[in-house]
Design a protein around this motif. Structure first.
Motif, mmCIF file in Angstrom:
data_model
loop_
_atom_site.group_PDB
_atom_site.id
_atom_site.type_symbol
_atom_site.label_atom_id
_atom_site.label_comp_id
_atom_site.label_asym_id
_atom_site.label_seq_id
_atom_site.Cartn_x
_atom_site.Cartn_y
_atom_site.Cartn_z
ATOM 1 N N UNK B 51 -17.736 -28.537 -17.958
ATOM 2 C CA UNK B 51 -19.365 -28.948 -17.938
ATOM 3 C C UNK B 51 -19.162 -30.609 -17.899
ATOM 4 N N UNK B 68 -19.550 -23.400 -9.517
ATOM 5 C CA UNK B 68 -20.615 -22.933 -10.490
ATOM 6 C C UNK B 68 -21.460 -22.501 -9.437
ATOM 7 N N UNK B 71 -21.107 -23.593 -6.170
ATOM 8 C CA UNK B 71 -21.237 -25.061 -5.893
ATOM 9 C C UNK B 71 -20.159 -25.692 -6.875
ATOM 10 N N UNK B 73 -18.925 -28.348 -9.031
ATOM 11 C CA UNK B 73 -19.486 -29.363 -9.919
ATOM 12 C C UNK B 73 -18.975 -30.694 -9.847
ATOM 13 N N UNK B 77 -21.701 -35.684 -4.827
ATOM 14 C CA UNK B 77 -23.361 -35.866 -4.890
ATOM 15 C C UNK B 77 -23.791 -35.306 -6.198
ATOM 16 N N UNK B 78 -22.737 -34.498 -7.201
ATOM 17 C CA UNK B 78 -23.238 -33.843 -8.164
ATOM 18 C C UNK B 78 -23.349 -34.942 -9.189
ATOM 19 N N UNK B 79 -24.400 -34.827 -10.059
ATOM 20 C CA UNK B 79 -24.954 -35.627 -11.330
ATOM 21 C C UNK B 79 -24.215 -35.040 -12.375
ATOM 22 N N UNK B 80 -23.269 -35.329 -13.301
ATOM 23 C CA UNK B 80 -22.555 -34.530 -14.434
ATOM 24 C C UNK B 80 -24.094 -34.444 -15.402
ATOM 25 N N UNK B 83 -25.024 -31.071 -14.288
ATOM 26 C CA UNK B 83 -24.188 -29.889 -14.711
ATOM 27 C C UNK B 83 -24.257 -29.692 -16.218
ATOM 28 N N UNK C 4 -27.644 -28.752 -8.684
ATOM 29 C CA UNK C 4 -26.744 -29.656 -9.152
ATOM 30 C C UNK C 4 -27.000 -31.247 -8.817
ATOM 31 N N UNK C 5 -27.823 -31.290 -7.803
ATOM 32 C CA UNK C 5 -27.750 -32.830 -7.148
ATOM 33 C C UNK C 5 -29.305 -33.498 -7.227
ATOM 34 N N UNK C 8 -33.465 -35.779 -11.110
ATOM 35 C CA UNK C 8 -33.289 -36.597 -12.175
ATOM 36 C C UNK C 8 -33.695 -38.114 -11.825
ATOM 37 N N UNK C 12 -32.515 -41.102 -13.993
ATOM 38 C CA UNK C 12 -31.226 -41.940 -13.526
ATOM 39 C C UNK C 12 -31.691 -43.491 -13.321
#
Lengths: 305, 260, 290
Positions: B51, B68, B71, B73, B77-80, B83, C4-5, C8, C12
């Protein structure tokens, strides 16, 4: 065995000496203040003039109290957010090496003697702050605080407040930094694992956990701002009237007034200055004790938990 | 709602130190997957990569892919934050927020992105549902506004589980959740894990082999060649098989208690 | 839900603004320090020459150039030296009482609390106290020694605190090993505990020295300013670097302002050198924590 007793006695005496010293400050100041307070023909708390060596003596601390509190408030308004921001930067945002460098530089700022702050403020900052004061007057002049009817923007309470802010930023950021780094890593990680951004984590965990320490840091800074002498003495124009227009020349503080009037004061004048110093001592004492008690209670809270 | 996780060619680093090397593993939905192995074998590190909590430690980073539900993680472009919102975590030491009440702890995660829109009554529902989900409701329903730190260790850990499931994640990661608890609290957590598996994909790190045997469907065994060497996945398979008839000698030695 | 993208943006944005503000405050904090250093160096260097370090202001009128800081330098050296000589032993004894003898007693708690409170006493109040007690009540004259006493008040809490911290770091095993050999407690403290903590105590003392060397306010109340050299700390007027700067600012003429800046430069270098050496030593001797 005998040596032990002597040594214990000595160390205990040193401890008692510290107690007596703090107590002694109050007692000696109070005793010395009595003659002036007895001779004073004006109200000590509400009078806006300082003529203790006149016949009859008439002096009061109203203007001093106003200037002291006002400069301290300006300093706090500026220094608390900045000091907190620096503490966040050092404790949380910056990489450890950069954080250490910034912490060192800020600590170094704390080591700069107040006469140098005063000289720098007088000769350099004051000239460069005229624009800011004029800007406040132009755009916020409708607020009486920022109005300036004299079109002179130097030697004001505002400038003194700004210099005081710079002087107390290190105090505030150092203490705040200490409490920020003590935030348990487990709680930080818990917040992040719940999907908090860094700022949300800070608001969720760091600030609530550090609140007592942050308050006491602010109060320690306040204590320093209230008692600062030389920088303020060099900057203010030492007038004995309450002027709410903080960007106009004027203002005076307990500490600055003592330094400026000391060598020209007669015996009642000295006694009167000591009386004003006693008030300053009691105020800073109260502020510092409150700060320490808050920290002490926090310690109990954490250990009990 | 549970989702699967596929780990491929994953290396995890702390600065220059390679802590976990070349892990390939599929984590099935609605199952309990246990990570076991001697201390220092990288099982907790691997869990934290799932995570993106690994990178919270200064200098730590990963190389490889964690998918995941298909996709990655770790994609650009993935924001933690997203996640972690979808993959919840429970830690070794119970860590309820000391400045918040029991109810406040449960909704702490929810308040982050929906705080302004949610009605009080809806919060109350979520608090009850999450605490029931964590088998804690009956014990705390009369003192929801009391500090969470006042609970016993086992209750605190179940409160942390309630806090994690309140945001309705897809996956629940548990990092030795019972190691700081007494045996009775441990049993309560184990019962809970078995129930939660109906709804969530669960990954649990444990140093307790009996616990792995009791509650997990799949077991992955990690080992390291020597101290200072990276940890590696030795083998993974159905728990029953791993404990009765492992393919690898080291696994057999470990599960039979010959080392570790 | 499982994207996941996205989703936010507002959070943010808030996070980014907060990060920007935090970085900005760090920058704001550095600006005054850099500005002070630049201004003091550039303006102070004008009047710095050999004469400035070797001569006094005797027979130099405010309108004239020349003269120097020697008398003030000696004054600061003597006053801070005397303050250190008093504050260090007393401060260490207080710390010993707190750490070695006073554990959890009421007196120790009170002493500890008042040491903290003393840290916050304004320097001008320290000057007032010495004036009312030492000069008015005991009848001594204003002198370098009176100034040193007021600096002592300011040093004492700093010395106590650092010595206390350092004594606490000395491992209990060390003391017990000594007791087990039949060494009395006070000998153990002097021969084992203090030497172990010494390096830390020294850096603490240096930080305290750096703090009081730049103090002006208490000196204004407890000494008379002079333009001449006075080696006797116990009698007569005695200058110090901070009061020298104060005096030159009060003169206000161009040559005097040059001397004020030069004095400020000497003061800031003096304080910074003591401070940095202390910090470097502290970092070197800091016990390695796990």
């Amino acid at each position: 065995m005998n040596g032990d007793k002597v040594f214990f006695g000595l160390s205990r005496a040193a401890g008692v000496f510290v107690l007596l010293l703090t107590l002694g400050i109050g007692v000696f100041l109070a005793v010395t203040a009595v003659p002036a307070l007895r001779e004073n023909t004006a109200n000590f708390f509400t009078t806006q003039q300082w003529l203790p060596d006149a016949n009859p003596p008439a002096f009061g601390i109203a203007a001093l109290a106003f200037g002291t509190v006002m400069t301290a408030i300006i300093a706090m308004v500026l220094a608390v957010p900045v000091g907190t921001g620096i503490a966040l930067f050092v404790a949380i945002y910056a990489k450890p090496t950069l954080g250490k460098v910034v912490a060192f530089l800020v600590d170094l700022l704390a080591a700069v003697p107040s006469i140098i702050f005063g000289l720098w403020g007088l000769e350099f900052l004051m000239g460069n702050m005229i624009g800011v004061s004029a800007w406040l007057d132009t755009w916020f002049g409708w607020i009486p605080l920022f109005a300036n009817d004299q079109d002179v923007y130097t030697r004001s309470i505002f400038i003194a407040g700004v210099v005081l802010a710079i002087m107390i930023i290190p105090t505030i950021s150092a203490v705040t930094r200490e409490v920020f780094v003590q935030t348990p890593q487990g709680h930080v990680e818990a917040a992040l694992a719940l999907g908090a951004t860094r700022w949300e984590m800070i608001r969720m965990v760091v600030f609530p956990y550090s609140r007592p320490g942050m308050i006491s840091a602010a109060m320690l800074g306040l204590g320093r701002a209230l008692g600062e002498t030389i920088a303020v003495a060099l900057l203010l124009s030492a007038l004995f009237e309450i002027n709410w227009h903080i960007t106009e020349p004027g203002g005076n503080t307990f500490a600055a007034n003592i330094a400026l009037k000391w060598n020209e004061a007669g015996s009642i004048g000295l006694s009167a200055l000591v009386a004003s110093g006693l008030v300053l001592f009691l105020i800073t004492l109260a502020v510092n004790m409150a700060a320490r008690l808050i920290v002490a209670r926090k310690r109990d809270f954490v250990e009990g938990h | 709602m549970a989702k699967r996780i596929d780990i491929s060619d994953l290396d995890a680093y702390y600065g220059n130190f390679l802590a976990v090397e070349d892990v390939n593993l599929a984590i099935e939905p609605r199952q309990v997957t246990a990570f076991i192995g001697p201390s220092g074998c990288g099982k907790s590190t691997l869990l934290r990569t799932l995570n993106r909590m690994h990178e919270v430690i200064p200098g730590a980073y990963v190389d490889g892919k964690v998918a995941f539900d298909g996709e990655d993680i770790y994609a650009e472009d993935v924001d933690p934050v997203n996640v972690r919102r979808l993959i919840g975590m429970v830690f070794q030491r119970p860590n309820p927020f000391p400045t918040m009440s029991i109810a406040g702890n449960v909704v702490a995660g929810l308040k982050l992105d929906r705080g302004r829109k949610v009605k009080k009554s809806e919060f109350d529902d979520i608090v009850e549902r999450s605490l029931r989900g964590a088998n804690l409701w009956d014990e705390v329903k009369d003192r929801l506004d009391r500090p969470g730190a006042g609970l016993s260790g086992g209750q605190q850990q179940r409160l942390c589980i309630a806090r994690a499931i309140a945001v309705q994640p897809q996956v629940l990661l548990m990092d030795e959740p019972c190691s700081a608890l007494d045996p009775i609290s441990t049993l309560a957590i184990e019962d809970l894990v078995r129930e939660l598996r109906e709804d969530y994909t669960i990954v649990i790190v444990t140093h307790n082999m009996q616990q792995a045997a009791r509650i997990s469907d799949t077991t992955a065994f990690f080992n390291l060649a020597a101290v200072g060497e990276p940890g590696k996945l030795i083998e993974a398979g159905p728990t029953q098989q791993m404990f009765s008839n492992p393919a690898n000698k080291a696994t057999e030695d470990y599960v039979t208690g010959r080392f570790g | 839900m499982n994207d996941l993208t996205s989703g936010l943006k507002r959070r943010r944005a808030t996070d980014k603004v907060a990060t920007g503000v935090v970085y900005l405050t760090a920058l704001i904090a550095i600006i005054p320090l850099v500005s002070i250093l630049i201004v003091v160096f550039s303006r102070g260097i004008a009047a710095i020459n050999a004469e400035f370090f070797t001569s006094t202001m005797r027979n130099i009128s405010p309108r004239r150039e020349g003269g120097g800081i020697f008398h003030a330098f000696i004054g600061t050296l003597e006053q801070v030296g005397v303050a250190t000589l008093i504050a260090v032993p007393v401060g260490i004894m207080v710390a010993i009482f707190l750490v070695e003898y006073g554990s959890r007693g009421k007196l120790a708690a009170a002493v500890s609390f008042f040491v903290d409170v003393m840290t916050g006493v304004p320097s001008i109040v320290a000057g007032l106290f010495i004036y009312t007690c030492f000069i008015l009540t005991f009848g001594f004259d204003r002198s370098g020694f009176a100034a040193a006493l007021s600096l002592t008040i300011l040093m004492l809490p700093v010395v106590v605190r650092t010595a206390e911290e350092m004594l606490k770091l000395v491992p209990m095993d060390l003391r017990e090993a000594s007791y087990a050999l039949g060494v009395p407690k006070w000998v153990t403290i002097i021969k084992i505990v203090i030497p172990t903590a010494l390096s830390g105590i020294i850096t603490g003392v240096m930080l305290a020295v750096a703090r009081v060397a730049g103090e002006t306010a208490p000196l204004l109340l407890t000494t008379f300013m002079t333009q001449s050299l006075n080696l006797d700390v116990f009698s007569g007027p005695q200058a110090a670097i901070p009061t020298f700067v104060w005096d030159q600012i009060a003169n206000g003429t161009n040559p005097s302002m040059d001397r004020a800046w030069a004095g400020a430069l000497v003061l800031i270098v003096l304080v910074a050198v003591i401070y940095i050496v202390a910090k470097v030593l502290a970092a070197r001797f800091a016990p390695k924590s796990k």
